[in-house]
Design a protein around this motif. Structure first.
Motif, short mmCIF file in Angstrom:
data_model
loop_
_atom_site.label_atom_id
_atom_site.label_comp_id
_atom_site.label_asym_id
_atom_site.label_seq_id
_atom_site.Cartn_x
_atom_site.Cartn_y
_atom_site.Cartn_z
N ASP A 29 0.85 -1.19 0.00
CA ASP A 29 0.00 0.00 0.00
C ASP A 29 0.89 1.25 0.00
OD1 ASP A 29 -3.22 0.53 1.03
OD2 ASP A 29 -1.79 2.21 1.05
N ILE A 30 0.52 2.21 -0.81
CA ILE A 30 1.33 3.42 -0.95
C ILE A 30 1.31 4.28 0.33
CG2 ILE A 30 -0.40 4.98 -1.94
CD1 ILE A 30 1.73 5.66 -4.12
N TYR A 31 0.25 4.16 1.12
CA TYR A 31 0.15 4.88 2.41
C TYR A 31 -0.04 3.85 3.52
CZ TYR A 31 -0.80 8.90 -0.63
OH TYR A 31 -0.73 9.87 -1.61
N PRO A 32 1.05 3.18 3.91
CA PRO A 32 0.89 2.06 4.85
C PRO A 32 0.32 2.49 6.20
CG PRO A 32 3.22 2.57 4.48
CD PRO A 32 2.45 3.40 3.51
N ALA A 33 -0.65 1.71 6.67
CA ALA A 33 -1.28 1.97 7.97
C ALA A 33 -0.67 1.09 9.05
CB ALA A 33 -2.78 1.72 7.86
N ALA A 34 0.30 0.26 8.68
CA ALA A 34 1.00 -0.62 9.62
C ALA A 34 2.35 -0.94 8.98
CB ALA A 34 0.18 -1.89 9.84
N PRO A 35 3.31 -1.47 9.78
CA PRO A 35 4.63 -1.79 9.20
C PRO A 35 4.52 -2.69 7.96
CG PRO A 35 4.73 -1.93 11.59
CD PRO A 35 3.27 -1.69 11.24
N ILE A 36 3.57 -3.63 8.00
CA ILE A 36 3.28 -4.44 6.80
C ILE A 36 1.86 -4.11 6.37
CG2 ILE A 36 2.88 -6.79 5.95
CD1 ILE A 36 5.24 -7.64 7.80
N TYR A 100 -8.27 -6.82 -0.70
CA TYR A 100 -8.13 -7.13 0.72
C TYR A 100 -6.85 -6.48 1.21
CZ TYR A 100 -11.70 -10.76 0.31
OH TYR A 100 -12.88 -11.43 0.11
N HIS A 101 -6.93 -5.91 2.40
CA HIS A 101 -5.74 -5.36 3.06
C HIS A 101 -5.17 -6.42 3.99
CE1 HIS A 101 -6.82 -0.95 2.34
NE2 HIS A 101 -7.96 -1.55 2.10
N LEU A 102 -3.88 -6.67 3.88
CA LEU A 102 -3.16 -7.46 4.89
C LEU A 102 -2.36 -6.47 5.73
CD1 LEU A 102 -1.70 -9.87 6.24
CD2 LEU A 102 -0.22 -9.98 4.24
N LEU A 103 -2.67 -6.43 7.02
CA LEU A 103 -2.02 -5.48 7.94
C LEU A 103 -1.32 -6.27 9.03
CD1 LEU A 103 -5.24 -3.42 8.05
CD2 LEU A 103 -3.07 -2.36 7.43
#
Ligand code: 5GP
Length: 113
Positions: A29-36, A100-103
């Motif tokens: 993701d271009i704007y990561p909401a978590a380290p991964i 799907y987002h993987l966070l």
């Protein structure tokens, strides 16, 4: 309508791709909401889960297994991670192509909004 994700699938714009097969592409993701923070997108155009049909049964299973594989490869399967799919306006979906987002990579909060 062509989304930014279609352009990534067609390699018209660049993304940091971490997984790809005939049916699915996954990229950071271009704007990561978590380290991964990795997005898993089916190459078939489906607006979101609400538009999926019985024809997509295998595809939906494949995406989930691809997420689990990438999480395993990244070594975050034991500590855990989160999988999210935002659907429509109230779900906070901003790109109109199912994904799907993987966070992961840190202990995530319990707040879902
Ligand atoms: P949504 O809000 O639709 O659930 O998720 C869309 C996600 O796509 C957002 O987390 C946003 O940061 C990401 N995104 C939007 N445009 C781009 C892009 O051009 N490249 C990448 N790698 N991610 C993007």
């Amino acid at each position: 309508m062509k989304t930014i994700f279609s352009k990534i699938i067609n390699k018209e714009i660049k993304a940091d791709i971490v997984y790809e097969d005939d049916d699915i592409i996954a990229f950071k993701d271009i704007y990561p909401a978590a380290p991964i923070h990795i997005l898993f997108v089916p190459k078939k155009e489906i607006q979101n889960l609400a538009y999926a049909t019985e024809d997509d049964l295998i595809l939906l299973g494949k995406i989930q297994l691809a997420i689990a594989k990438v999480a395993r490869d990244l070594g975050i399967d034991k500590e855990g991670y989160r999988v999210v799919s935002n659907i429509g306006d109230f779900g906070g979906q901003t790109v109109q192509q199912m994904h799907y987002h993987l966070l992961g990579g840190k202990k995530l909060g319990t707040k879902m909004d």
